[in-house]
Structures are given as structure tokens and as C-alpha cells.
Motif scaffolding. Structure first.
Motif, PDB file in Angstrom:
ATOM      1  N   VAL A  35      66.641  81.332  18.450  1.00  0.00           N
ATOM      2  CA  VAL A  35      67.664  80.380  18.862  1.00  0.00           C
ATOM      3  C   VAL A  35      68.901  80.640  18.027  1.00  0.00           C
ATOM      4  O   VAL A  35      68.852  80.576  16.800  1.00  0.00           O
ATOM      5  N   CYS A  36      69.992  80.959  18.695  1.00  0.00           N
ATOM      6  CA  CYS A  36      71.289  81.080  18.031  1.00  0.00           C
ATOM      7  C   CYS A  36      72.078  79.830  18.372  1.00  0.00           C
ATOM      8  O   CYS A  36      71.714  79.082  19.267  1.00  0.00           O
ATOM      9  N   TRP A  37      73.176  79.603  17.672  1.00  0.00           N
ATOM     10  CA  TRP A  37      73.957  78.397  17.954  1.00  0.00           C
ATOM     11  C   TRP A  37      75.392  78.554  17.551  1.00  0.00           C
ATOM     12  O   TRP A  37      75.774  79.548  16.928  1.00  0.00           O
ATOM     13  N   ASP A  38      76.166  77.548  17.921  1.00  0.00           N
ATOM     14  CA  ASP A  38      77.584  77.544  17.598  1.00  0.00           C
ATOM     15  C   ASP A  38      77.868  76.718  16.353  1.00  0.00           C
ATOM     16  O   ASP A  38      79.014  76.494  16.001  1.00  0.00           O
ATOM     17  N   GLY A  39      76.829  76.238  15.693  1.00  0.00           N
ATOM     18  CA  GLY A  39      76.999  75.400  14.513  1.00  0.00           C
ATOM     19  C   GLY A  39      77.220  73.942  14.859  1.00  0.00           C
ATOM     20  O   GLY A  39      77.406  73.110  13.983  1.00  0.00           O
ATOM     21  N   GLY A  40      77.193  73.633  16.151  1.00  0.00           N
ATOM     22  CA  GLY A  40      77.428  72.266  16.595  1.00  0.00           C
ATOM     23  C   GLY A  40      76.431  71.836  17.644  1.00  0.00           C
ATOM     24  O   GLY A  40      75.232  71.815  17.405  1.00  0.00           O
ATOM     25  N   ALA A  41      76.934  71.543  18.832  1.00  0.00           N
ATOM     26  CA  ALA A  41      76.117  70.942  19.886  1.00  0.00           C
ATOM     27  C   ALA A  41      75.342  71.945  20.735  1.00  0.00           C
ATOM     28  O   ALA A  41      74.409  71.566  21.425  1.00  0.00           O
ATOM     29  N   HIS A  42      75.716  73.223  20.687  1.00  0.00           N
ATOM     30  CA  HIS A  42      75.138  74.194  21.611  1.00  0.00           C
ATOM     31  C   HIS A  42      74.245  75.211  20.906  1.00  0.00           C
ATOM     32  O   HIS A  42      74.645  75.835  19.934  1.00  0.00           O
ATOM     33  N   ALA A  43      73.048  75.376  21.452  1.00  0.00           N
ATOM     34  CA  ALA A  43      72.112  76.396  20.981  1.00  0.00           C
ATOM     35  C   ALA A  43      71.750  77.283  22.171  1.00  0.00           C
ATOM     36  O   ALA A  43      71.891  76.882  23.330  1.00  0.00           O
ATOM     37  N   PHE A  44      71.278  78.485  21.876  1.00  0.00           N
ATOM     38  CA  PHE A  44      71.048  79.490  22.895  1.00  0.00           C
ATOM     39  C   PHE A  44      69.708  80.174  22.670  1.00  0.00           C
ATOM     40  O   PHE A  44      69.459  80.694  21.579  1.00  0.00           O
ATOM     41  N   VAL A  45      68.862  80.179  23.682  1.00  0.00           N
ATOM     42  CA  VAL A  45      67.577  80.872  23.625  1.00  0.00           C
ATOM     43  C   VAL A  45      67.827  82.352  23.878  1.00  0.00           C
ATOM     44  O   VAL A  45      68.498  82.721  24.839  1.00  0.00           O
ATOM     45  N   LEU A  46      67.271  83.192  23.014  1.00  0.00           N
ATOM     46  CA  LEU A  46      67.392  84.646  23.163  1.00  0.00           C
ATOM     47  C   LEU A  46      66.052  85.319  22.897  1.00  0.00           C
ATOM     48  O   LEU A  46      65.252  84.838  22.090  1.00  0.00           O
ATOM     49  N   ASP A  47      65.848  86.437  23.545  1.00  0.00           N
ATOM     50  CA  ASP A  47      64.747  87.356  23.243  1.00  0.00           C
ATOM     51  C   ASP A  47      63.357  86.760  23.392  1.00  0.00           C
ATOM     52  O   ASP A  47      62.432  87.146  22.684  1.00  0.00           O
ATOM     53  N   THR A  48      63.165  85.836  24.328  1.00  0.00           N
ATOM     54  CA  THR A  48      61.817  85.324  24.563  1.00  0.00           C
ATOM     55  C   THR A  48      60.932  86.500  24.974  1.00  0.00           C
ATOM     56  O   THR A  48      61.236  87.208  25.931  1.00  0.00           O
ATOM     57  N   ALA A  49      59.861  86.707  24.233  1.00  0.00           N
ATOM     58  CA  ALA A  49      59.001  87.861  24.489  1.00  0.00           C
ATOM     59  C   ALA A  49      57.545  87.502  24.219  1.00  0.00           C
ATOM     60  O   ALA A  49      57.240  86.861  23.217  1.00  0.00           O
ATOM     61  N   VAL A  50      56.673  87.917  25.125  1.00  0.00           N
ATOM     62  CA  VAL A  50      55.230  87.770  24.931  1.00  0.00           C
ATOM     63  C   VAL A  50      54.612  89.127  25.239  1.00  0.00           C
ATOM     64  O   VAL A  50      54.956  89.761  26.244  1.00  0.00           O
ATOM     65  N   HIS A  51      53.725  89.563  24.367  1.00  0.00           N
ATOM     66  CA  HIS A  51      53.062  90.845  24.594  1.00  0.00           C
ATOM     67  C   HIS A  51      52.326  90.785  25.933  1.00  0.00           C
ATOM     68  O   HIS A  51      51.658  89.787  26.237  1.00  0.00           O
ATOM     69  N   GLU A  88      58.195  96.471  17.926  1.00  0.00           N
ATOM     70  CA  GLU A  88      57.104  96.915  18.803  1.00  0.00           C
ATOM     71  C   GLU A  88      56.768  95.856  19.846  1.00  0.00           C
ATOM     72  O   GLU A  88      56.534  96.176  21.012  1.00  0.00           O
ATOM     73  N   LEU A  89      56.732  94.590  19.442  1.00  0.00           N
ATOM     74  CA  LEU A  89      56.485  93.508  20.394  1.00  0.00           C
ATOM     75  C   LEU A  89      57.581  93.481  21.453  1.00  0.00           C
ATOM     76  O   LEU A  89      57.304  93.402  22.649  1.00  0.00           O
ATOM     77  N   HIS A  90      58.817  93.544  21.018  1.00  0.00           N
ATOM     78  CA  HIS A  90      59.952  93.504  21.935  1.00  0.00           C
ATOM     79  C   HIS A  90      59.880  94.661  22.929  1.00  0.00           C
ATOM     80  O   HIS A  90      60.088  94.469  24.131  1.00  0.00           O
ATOM     81  N   ALA A  91      59.580  95.854  22.456  1.00  0.00           N
ATOM     82  CA  ALA A  91      59.476  97.023  23.341  1.00  0.00           C
ATOM     83  C   ALA A  91      58.343  96.846  24.353  1.00  0.00           C
ATOM     84  O   ALA A  91      58.507  97.148  25.538  1.00  0.00           O
ATOM     85  N   ALA A  92      57.205  96.336  23.895  1.00  0.00           N
ATOM     86  CA  ALA A  92      56.071  96.128  24.808  1.00  0.00           C
ATOM     87  C   ALA A  92      56.399  95.063  25.852  1.00  0.00           C
ATOM     88  O   ALA A  92      56.099  95.229  27.038  1.00  0.00           O
ATOM     89  N   ALA A  93      57.016  93.972  25.427  1.00  0.00           N
ATOM     90  CA  ALA A  93      57.310  92.863  26.337  1.00  0.00           C
ATOM     91  C   ALA A  93      58.345  93.250  27.388  1.00  0.00           C
ATOM     92  O   ALA A  93      58.285  92.777  28.524  1.00  0.00           O
ATOM     93  N   PHE A  94      59.301  94.103  27.014  1.00  0.00           N
ATOM     94  CA  PHE A  94      60.369  94.474  27.926  1.00  0.00           C
ATOM     95  C   PHE A  94      60.204  95.876  28.487  1.00  0.00           C
ATOM     96  O   PHE A  94      61.133  96.421  29.085  1.00  0.00           O
ATOM     97  N   ASP A  95      59.029  96.469  28.283  1.00  0.00           N
ATOM     98  CA  ASP A  95      58.723  97.808  28.794  1.00  0.00           C
ATOM     99  C   ASP A  95      59.839  98.795  28.442  1.00  0.00           C
ATOM    100  O   ASP A  95      60.392  99.489  29.292  1.00  0.00           O
ATOM    101  N   ALA A  96      60.178  98.787  27.151  1.00  0.00           N
ATOM    102  CA  ALA A  96      61.267  99.633  26.652  1.00  0.00           C
ATOM    103  C   ALA A  96      60.732 100.650  25.653  1.00  0.00           C
ATOM    104  O   ALA A  96      59.615 100.521  25.157  1.00  0.00           O
ATOM    105  N   GLN A  97      61.539 101.627  25.355  1.00  0.00           N
ATOM    106  CA  GLN A  97      61.192 102.598  24.333  1.00  0.00           C
ATOM    107  C   GLN A  97      61.247 101.919  22.965  1.00  0.00           C
ATOM    108  O   GLN A  97      62.231 101.248  22.656  1.00  0.00           O
TER     109      GLN A  97
END
Length: 133
Positions: free
Chosen positions: A60-76, A19-28
Motif C-alpha cells: 500500500v502506497c499513499w499520498d501521506g493523507g486521505a488516499h492510499a493505493f493497492v499495488l502488486d497484489t500477488a499470490v503464488h 521470485e514470488l512476483h515473477a511466478a504470480a505474474f508469469d514473468a522472467q
């Protein structure tokens, strides 16, 4: 204004996060298996709570080593423009650093450039993207 509490790796309720994700991204709204997905693939995740209500999220996802990735930043939307997104990304960066990562990557749409580049301190890089579907 209500106090915002950041909670790392909080117990995920799939319906609430969807529900938060849908509200933040104006999605169904559709209930996604967030808890299972995060436990399996994420290095960590952070929730922003106001009076026990989930109002923000980042993973935050990662490759198990040096690299991490920000995903799905959402604020209502009711809690936007209060610095919650910046706090979430900063907490994500701290968690990635503590896990031993050297780099934190983020992809974003052009309208979010000011947020990620100016407010959160990312620098622009060249990257590629291949749409698979």
C-alpha cells in the motif's frame, strides 16, 4: 491445506519477493530492490506465509493523507483460488484505515475486475492513465 499467516511489514528478502512476483505474474525472474523501495515509499505491506514460505504479497502506497493505493497484489499460482488475495487486500485496507486514510484506490486489468470489484468490494470509477515509457 496449510494454515496461512498474514504478516504486516515483514522483513523483506529481495530475492524471495522477486521470485514470488515473477511466478504470480508469469514473468522472467529478476531480483528487484523490494526492501529498499518498500521502506522508502510504502505505507505498509503484507505477506501471506505458509510454513514460513512467502506465498502472497500486497503493498500500500499513499499520498501521506486521505488516499492510499493497492499495488502488486500477488499470490503464488500453487496457492491460488484459496482466498489469500482477498485476505491480503482486506489486511491492506485495514492498515490504510488505521493510518487515517479515507480512500483506497486500485488499478487493475480487465481480467481482474471480478476479483477487485466483486471479491474485494471495490467499486468502479473513471480514471485516467498516462504511459510514460
Amino acid at each position: 491445506m496449510n494454515e496461512i499467516e498474514l504478516v504486516v511489514r515483514f522483513p523483506v528478502d529481495d530475492r524471495v519477493l522477486s521470485e514470488l512476483h515473477a511466478a504470480a505474474f508469469d514473468a522472467q525472474p529478476a531480483v528487484d530492490p523490494w526492501g529498499e523501495r518498500l521502506e522508502r515509499w510504502a505505507l505498509t505491506w503484507v505477506g501471506a506465509f505458509s510454513n514460513d514460505r512467502l506465498v502472497g504479497f500486497v503493498q500500500v502506497c499513499w499520498d501521506g493523507g486521505a488516499h492510499a493505493f493497492v499495488l502488486d497484489t500477488a499470490v503464488h499460482p500453487d496457492f491460488g483460488r484459496r482466498g489469500i488475495g482477498q485476505q491480503l487486500v482486506a489486511a491492506a485496507a485495514t492498515e490504510a484505515l488505521e493510518a487515517g486514510c479515507e480512500w483506497l484506490h486500485v488499478d487493475f486489468e480487465p481480467h481482474l475486475a471480478a476479483f477487485y470489484l466483486e471479491a474485494c468490494g471495490f467499486r468502479p470509477t473513471e480514471a485516467g492513465l498516462l504511459k510514460l515509457r
